[in-house]
Design a protein around this motif. Structure first.
Motif, PDB file in Angstrom:
ATOM      1  N   ASP A 140      -8.472  16.204  27.760  1.00 33.80           N
ATOM      2  CA  ASP A 140      -9.228  16.407  28.990  1.00 33.80           C
ATOM      3  C   ASP A 140      -8.790  17.687  29.696  1.00 33.80           C
ATOM      4  O   ASP A 140      -7.697  18.220  29.453  1.00 33.80           O
ATOM      5  CB  ASP A 140      -9.025  15.218  29.937  1.00 33.80           C
ATOM      6  CG  ASP A 140      -9.636  13.931  29.397  1.00 33.80           C
ATOM      7  OD1 ASP A 140     -10.584  14.023  28.590  1.00 33.80           O
ATOM      8  OD2 ASP A 140      -9.150  12.853  29.782  1.00 33.80           O
ATOM      9  N   ASP A 141      -9.634  18.174  30.589  1.00 30.07           N
ATOM     10  CA  ASP A 141      -9.278  19.315  31.430  1.00 30.07           C
ATOM     11  C   ASP A 141      -8.013  19.007  32.228  1.00 30.07           C
ATOM     12  O   ASP A 141      -7.768  17.855  32.621  1.00 30.07           O
ATOM     13  CB  ASP A 141     -10.412  19.627  32.415  1.00 30.07           C
ATOM     14  CG  ASP A 141     -11.700  20.048  31.720  1.00 30.07           C
ATOM     15  OD1 ASP A 141     -11.697  20.171  30.481  1.00 30.07           O
ATOM     16  OD2 ASP A 141     -12.712  20.234  32.430  1.00 30.07           O
ATOM     17  N   HIS A 142      -7.213  20.040  32.466  1.00 32.35           N
ATOM     18  CA  HIS A 142      -6.059  19.948  33.370  1.00 32.35           C
ATOM     19  C   HIS A 142      -5.069  18.867  32.937  1.00 32.35           C
ATOM     20  O   HIS A 142      -4.582  18.094  33.759  1.00 32.35           O
ATOM     21  CB  HIS A 142      -6.513  19.682  34.810  1.00 32.35           C
ATOM     22  CG  HIS A 142      -7.699  20.474  35.240  1.00 32.35           C
ATOM     23  ND1 HIS A 142      -7.766  21.837  35.106  1.00 32.35           N
ATOM     24  CD2 HIS A 142      -8.883  20.098  35.792  1.00 32.35           C
ATOM     25  CE1 HIS A 142      -8.931  22.276  35.565  1.00 32.35           C
ATOM     26  NE2 HIS A 142      -9.624  21.241  35.976  1.00 32.35           N
ATOM     27  N   GLU A 200      -9.932  27.400  25.446  1.00 27.59           N
ATOM     28  CA  GLU A 200      -9.545  25.997  25.361  1.00 27.59           C
ATOM     29  C   GLU A 200      -8.157  25.773  25.983  1.00 27.59           C
ATOM     30  O   GLU A 200      -7.929  24.769  26.657  1.00 27.59           O
ATOM     31  CB  GLU A 200      -9.555  25.531  23.903  1.00 27.59           C
ATOM     32  CG  GLU A 200     -10.925  25.145  23.397  1.00 27.59           C
ATOM     33  CD  GLU A 200     -11.412  23.856  24.052  1.00 27.59           C
ATOM     34  OE1 GLU A 200     -11.108  22.767  23.561  1.00 27.59           O
ATOM     35  OE2 GLU A 200     -12.083  23.945  25.099  1.00 27.59           O
ATOM     36  N   LYS A 204      -3.112  22.598  33.480  1.00 25.16           N
ATOM     37  CA  LYS A 204      -3.226  22.292  34.898  1.00 25.16           C
ATOM     38  C   LYS A 204      -3.219  23.587  35.703  1.00 25.16           C
ATOM     39  O   LYS A 204      -2.677  24.596  35.244  1.00 25.16           O
ATOM     40  CB  LYS A 204      -2.046  21.403  35.336  1.00 25.16           C
ATOM     41  CG  LYS A 204      -1.992  20.045  34.673  1.00 25.16           C
ATOM     42  CD  LYS A 204      -0.756  19.284  35.122  1.00 25.16           C
ATOM     43  CE  LYS A 204      -0.645  17.944  34.420  1.00 25.16           C
ATOM     44  NZ  LYS A 204       0.601  17.214  34.815  1.00 25.16           N
ATOM     45  N   LYS A 211      -2.012  29.849  34.789  1.00 26.77           N
ATOM     46  CA  LYS A 211      -3.424  29.573  35.099  1.00 26.77           C
ATOM     47  C   LYS A 211      -3.618  29.635  36.604  1.00 26.77           C
ATOM     48  O   LYS A 211      -2.856  29.007  37.336  1.00 26.77           O
ATOM     49  CB  LYS A 211      -3.807  28.198  34.571  1.00 26.77           C
ATOM     50  CG  LYS A 211      -5.240  27.798  34.895  1.00 26.77           C
ATOM     51  CD  LYS A 211      -5.615  26.490  34.263  1.00 26.77           C
ATOM     52  CE  LYS A 211      -7.011  26.045  34.663  1.00 26.77           C
ATOM     53  NZ  LYS A 211      -7.423  24.795  34.025  1.00 26.77           N
ATOM     54  N   ARG A 252      -8.566  25.756  29.638  1.00 28.42           N
ATOM     55  CA  ARG A 252      -9.242  24.542  30.101  1.00 28.42           C
ATOM     56  C   ARG A 252      -8.280  23.371  30.256  1.00 28.42           C
ATOM     57  O   ARG A 252      -8.327  22.640  31.259  1.00 28.42           O
ATOM     58  CB  ARG A 252     -10.358  24.163  29.112  1.00 28.42           C
ATOM     59  CG  ARG A 252     -11.102  22.881  29.481  1.00 28.42           C
ATOM     60  CD  ARG A 252     -12.149  22.511  28.438  1.00 28.42           C
ATOM     61  NE  ARG A 252     -11.576  22.135  27.148  1.00 28.42           N
ATOM     62  CZ  ARG A 252     -11.037  20.938  26.879  1.00 28.42           C
ATOM     63  NH1 ARG A 252     -10.986  19.996  27.816  1.00 28.42           N
ATOM     64  NH2 ARG A 252     -10.546  20.673  25.675  1.00 28.42           N
ATOM     65  N   ILE A 253      -7.410  23.164  29.278  1.00 31.16           N
ATOM     66  CA  ILE A 253      -6.582  21.953  29.299  1.00 31.16           C
ATOM     67  C   ILE A 253      -5.287  22.126  30.093  1.00 31.16           C
ATOM     68  O   ILE A 253      -4.561  21.153  30.310  1.00 31.16           O
ATOM     69  CB  ILE A 253      -6.295  21.460  27.857  1.00 31.16           C
ATOM     70  CG1 ILE A 253      -5.678  22.549  26.987  1.00 31.16           C
ATOM     71  CG2 ILE A 253      -7.599  20.974  27.214  1.00 31.16           C
ATOM     72  CD1 ILE A 253      -4.202  22.619  27.015  1.00 31.16           C
TER      73      ILE A 253
END
Length: 236
Positions: free
Chosen positions: A115-117, A140, A146, A236, A143-144
């Protein structure tokens, strides 16, 4: 941007070289790949209870090092597309002090099954150049992670010193495949492929810019062995 050589079944290739992979890493790099990883780890900050993802984990060396360098509430997930590499890695994990803190899964780094984060830290060592689309892989990873999470990319690179570069090309282009033939049960073609990915992969500055364009911040770069490898750190 140079991608992996066409018409190469990379998953099948790594399944083929898996039995000799650890031995060949030590021979080809003269053991320096371990020192590179140690230097990279010394610059990482691992929070307590972190969720860490090691992409292209292979035989799980970096996953084990991450578990060893973190507190007992941290969990490391290692992902790779080669079932043969993972099988060897799982044996190492089972024999380690961290079998409950490391989970190895088979998957595609360009379509991560998370899932995201989800993760505080994502690492990838000597694997980004093997992705058919490194840009998609970085997307990707972004995206994953946090918000505020760390990305660490350790990858082979190209020396830019005019004196050193011809010797570097000679070693990777001619000597390394011969090592594969001698020390890896005749796997000359497979190590020719690994030379091609090293020589054709983007330079360290291009990779840094790509990470920024993907959305990462505070990209810093460390180079090793006169540019033979580079580590990129970003948030991020």
């Amino acid at each position: 941007m140079a991608l992996s050589p066409k018409n190469t079944d990379v998953k099948a290739l790594f399944n083929t070289i898996a039995p000799e992979y650890d031995k060949m890493n030590n021979i080809i790099s003269f053991g320096t790949h371990k020192k590179w990883r140690q230097k990279v780890m010394s610059k990482m900050t691992i929070p307590m209870g972190a969720q860490i993802l090691d992409l292209a984990t292979g035989t799980a060396d970096w996953a084990l090092a991450l578990a060893d360098s973190s507190d007992e509430t941290t969990h490391v997930t290692g992902l790779d597309f080669s079932e043969e590499m993972l099988a060897i890695g799982q044996k190492k994990v089972d024999l380690s002090d961290y079998p409950d803190r490391i989970t190895l899964v088979q998957g595609d780094a360009m379509a991560l099954p998370f899932d995201d984060h989800t993760f505080d830290i994502v690492t990838i060592g000597f694997g980004l150049r093997n992705l058919p689309d490194p840009t998609l892989g970085l997307q990707e990873m972004f995206r994953i992670l946090k918000p505020g999470g760390q990305l660490v990319v350790l990858e082979t690179s190209q020396p830019d010193n005019r004196i050193i570069k011809p010797f570097w090309k000679l070693y990777f282009g001619k000597v390394m495949p011969v090592f594969g033939k001698i020390f890896a049960n005749g796997k000359y073609t497979e190590y020719q492929y690994l030379d091609q990915t090293t020589e054709n992969f983007m330079d360290y500055m291009t990779l840094g810019k790509l990470m920024l364009n993907t959305g990462f911040k505070k990209v810093t770069i460390s180079r090793f062995n006169l540019g033979a490898a580079a580590a990129h750190y970003a948030t991020k």
